[in-house]
Design a protein around this motif. Structure first.
Motif, PDB file in Angstrom:
ATOM      1  N   ARG A   6       0.831  -1.199   0.000  1.00  6.31           N
ATOM      2  CA  ARG A   6       0.000   0.000   0.000  1.00  6.31           C
ATOM      3  C   ARG A   6       0.866   1.250   0.000  1.00  6.31           C
ATOM      4  NH1 ARG A   6      -3.529   0.086   4.988  1.00  6.31           N
ATOM      5  NH2 ARG A   6      -4.298   2.040   4.075  1.00  6.31           N
ATOM      6  N   VAL A   7       0.414   2.264  -0.726  1.00  7.51           N
ATOM      7  CA  VAL A   7       1.131   3.532  -0.810  1.00  7.51           C
ATOM      8  C   VAL A   7       0.260   4.603  -0.167  1.00  7.51           C
ATOM      9  CG1 VAL A   7       2.180   5.230  -2.333  1.00  7.51           C
ATOM     10  CG2 VAL A   7       2.248   2.799  -2.941  1.00  7.51           C
ATOM     11  N   ALA A  76       4.963  14.685   7.840  1.00  7.69           N
ATOM     12  CA  ALA A  76       5.017  13.220   7.803  1.00  7.69           C
ATOM     13  C   ALA A  76       5.794  12.628   8.969  1.00  7.69           C
ATOM     14  CB  ALA A  76       5.646  12.767   6.489  1.00  7.69           C
ATOM     15  N   GLY A  77       6.421  13.472   9.770  1.00  4.33           N
ATOM     16  CA  GLY A  77       7.214  12.985  10.890  1.00  4.33           C
ATOM     17  C   GLY A  77       8.550  12.397  10.482  1.00  4.33           C
ATOM     18  N   ASP A 142      11.322   2.988   0.199  1.00  3.11           N
ATOM     19  CA  ASP A 142      10.429   3.053   1.357  1.00  3.11           C
ATOM     20  C   ASP A 142       9.552   4.297   1.297  1.00  3.11           C
ATOM     21  OD1 ASP A 142      11.405   0.716   2.432  1.00  3.11           O
ATOM     22  OD2 ASP A 142      12.807   1.730   3.780  1.00  3.11           O
ATOM     23  N   ARG A 143      10.117   5.360   0.739  1.00  2.00           N
ATOM     24  CA  ARG A 143       9.378   6.629   0.668  1.00  2.00           C
ATOM     25  C   ARG A 143      10.020   7.513  -0.383  1.00  2.00           C
ATOM     26  NH1 ARG A 143      12.324   6.547   5.114  1.00  2.00           N
ATOM     27  NH2 ARG A 143      10.599   5.672   6.273  1.00  2.00           N
ATOM     28  N   ALA A 144       9.270   8.526  -0.800  1.00  2.00           N
ATOM     29  CA  ALA A 144       9.774   9.520  -1.744  1.00  2.00           C
ATOM     30  C   ALA A 144       9.113  10.856  -1.472  1.00  2.00           C
ATOM     31  CB  ALA A 144       9.504   9.093  -3.189  1.00  2.00           C
ATOM     32  N   VAL A 145       9.856  11.916  -1.733  1.00  2.06           N
ATOM     33  CA  VAL A 145       9.314  13.266  -1.721  1.00  2.06           C
ATOM     34  C   VAL A 145       9.055  13.677  -3.164  1.00  2.06           C
ATOM     35  CG1 VAL A 145       9.763  15.696  -1.213  1.00  2.06           C
ATOM     36  CG2 VAL A 145      10.533  13.930   0.378  1.00  2.06           C
ATOM     37  N   GLU A 194       4.755   7.075   1.136  1.00  3.80           N
ATOM     38  CA  GLU A 194       5.457   6.046   1.904  1.00  3.80           C
ATOM     39  C   GLU A 194       4.733   4.712   1.822  1.00  3.80           C
ATOM     40  OE1 GLU A 194       7.543   7.059   5.686  1.00  3.80           O
ATOM     41  OE2 GLU A 194       6.011   8.636   5.805  1.00  3.80           O
ATOM     42  N   ARG A 195       5.501   3.651   1.992  1.00  2.54           N
ATOM     43  CA  ARG A 195       4.896   2.342   2.209  1.00  2.54           C
ATOM     44  C   ARG A 195       4.070   2.394   3.482  1.00  2.54           C
ATOM     45  NH1 ARG A 195       9.769  -1.823   2.126  1.00  2.54           N
ATOM     46  NH2 ARG A 195       8.538  -2.526   3.910  1.00  2.54           N
ATOM     47  N   ALA A 196       2.920   1.752   3.443  1.00  2.00           N
ATOM     48  CA  ALA A 196       2.013   1.843   4.588  1.00  2.00           C
ATOM     49  C   ALA A 196       2.638   1.279   5.859  1.00  2.00           C
ATOM     50  CB  ALA A 196       0.709   1.122   4.279  1.00  2.00           C
ATOM     51  N   ASP A 197       3.484   0.257   5.720  1.00  2.00           N
ATOM     52  CA  ASP A 197       4.082  -0.326   6.924  1.00  2.00           C
ATOM     53  C   ASP A 197       5.201   0.539   7.493  1.00  2.00           C
ATOM     54  OD1 ASP A 197       5.772  -0.858   4.795  1.00  2.00           O
ATOM     55  OD2 ASP A 197       6.336  -2.851   5.490  1.00  2.00           O
ATOM     56  N   ARG A 198       5.560   1.618   6.794  1.00  2.00           N
ATOM     57  CA  ARG A 198       6.567   2.550   7.305  1.00  2.00           C
ATOM     58  C   ARG A 198       5.952   3.904   7.674  1.00  2.00           C
ATOM     59  NH1 ARG A 198      11.692   0.517   5.906  1.00  2.00           N
ATOM     60  NH2 ARG A 198      11.422  -1.753   5.847  1.00  2.00           N
TER      61      ARG A 198
END
Length: 358
Positions: A6-7, A76-77, A142-145, A194-198
């Motif tokens: 999930r994104v 996003a923390g 894992d994530r991108a801006v 971000e990936r939902a688990d992250r």
């Protein structure tokens, strides 16, 4: 969808003539008051039109982009360690210095996961979002801006004015009778995927995206909207949703004659006679060119979360060639948690992003 695949959008920031910050964008589009006024940033004396949606006391583009990225990361923390492994996908107007702008922005904001630059006109930002979603969804990142920016300046203003694309009455009237064209607007935005688990602070799910070309004309839209319809269907298919699940469309609609008719045809092709509620927030904040898609994504996500759908400003009456359910007079309550935001560009490029309120 598995949690890993999930994104999610986990941080957003935007600046436009409606104000600075995500809250100002939501308040502005729900108030429904267009932000257009005379251009004071440069001389428009030789031009046919003297109107745009500009923010006073704006900084240079690099500084505005850095402010947006830092604010979205904070939303996003993301601490310094998480930023260090985060990629940057930047959408801006093409030309000399774009690679340096991207790498400089990444360094300035502590993003060490590599950079990409997108200069594909008005689908630049949404193309970047689609690529980032694919990379995050399959686990490459894992994530991108994703960041995008356009500040109204004399060169593009002159091109649109010379091409007689700018509204001669100082108002943008999407899907309306009596529309005379588009107006440009400042737009700088950043979002975190971000990936939902992250994810620590999920705002919305990015459920689907689609891209399609119609190769009809360098500047004119394909009259039946076939490319935009294909992009919207691709987003629905990727999300595994039926058309009736969509409760709102933030349309590309620029207030130009043929473009709005083409988009209305695309919406009818996808949704049938009963289209979802539709508005174009360009009637409020203007057309931010390469940054439009990201600004409109932020607005769409915030409106869904708030449960209120923005009005279609500038309306003076129905156009029989645009038979869609336009939101008029006051924000409408959101009936579902899913929305599409659509964008199109010169050259027949079309994009669709499908989001769901978290």
């Amino acid at each position: 969808m598995a949690e890993r695949g999930r994104v999610q959008l986990t941080g957003v920031h935007a600046t436009s003539a409606l104000g600075r910050g995500a809250g100002a964008q939501l308040a502005g589009v729900l108030a429904g008051t267009p932000a257009f006024g005379p251009v004071g940033r440069f001389d428009t004396g030789p031009r046919r039109v003297d109107a745009a949606a500009t923010l006073p006391d704006v900084g240079d583009l690099a500084a505005e982009l850095a402010e947006a990225v830092d604010a979205a990361c904070a939303d996003a923390g993301l601490d310094a360690a998480r930023r260090a492994g985060t990629a940057l996908l930047l959408a801006v107007h093409g030309g000399v210095g774009v690679p340096e702008l991207a790498t400089g922005l990444a360094q300035r904001c502590g993003l060490g996961g590599g950079t990409r630059a997108y200069t594909t006109a008005c689908v630049s930002a949404t193309s970047a979002v689609a690529d980032a979603a694919a990379l995050v969804g399959r686990g490459d990142l894992d994530r991108a801006v994703i960041a995008a920016g356009y500040l109204v300046e004399p060169d593009q203003y002159a091109l649109f004015d010379t091409g007689r694309a700018l509204a001669t009455d100082g108002a943008v009237r999407p899907f309306s009778a009596g529309r005379t064209g588009l107006l440009l607007g400042d737009g700088v935005a950043a979002v975190i995927l971000e990936r939902a688990d992250r994810a620590r602070r999920p705002l919305a799910d990015l459920l689907g995206w689609g891209r399609a070309g119609d190769a009809f004309h360098p500047c004119q839209p394909e009259p039946t909207g076939r490319g935009l319809a294909r992009a919207a269907r691709a987003a629905l298919d990727r999300a595994g949703l039926a058309p009736e699940a969509i409760g709102y469309v933030n349309a590309n609609a620029t207030g130009t004659g043929g473009s709005d008719v083409s988009e209305a045809a695309a919406l009818r092709a996808v949704f049938g006679a009963a289209t979802p509620p539709v508005s174009s927030t360009k009637a409020l904040h203007g057309h931010a060119l390469e940054a439009s898609g990201l600004l409109e994504l932020v607005v769409t996500v915030l409106a869904l979360r708030d449960g209120k759908l923005p009005v279609n400003a500038g309306w003076v009456g129905p156009d029989p060639d645009c038979p869609v359910d336009v939101i008029l007079d006051a924000p409408r309550p959101a009936a579902t948690r899913h929305a599409l935001t659509l964008n199109a560009a010169f050259g027949g490029a079309n994009t669709a992003l499908l989001v769901g309120a978290a």
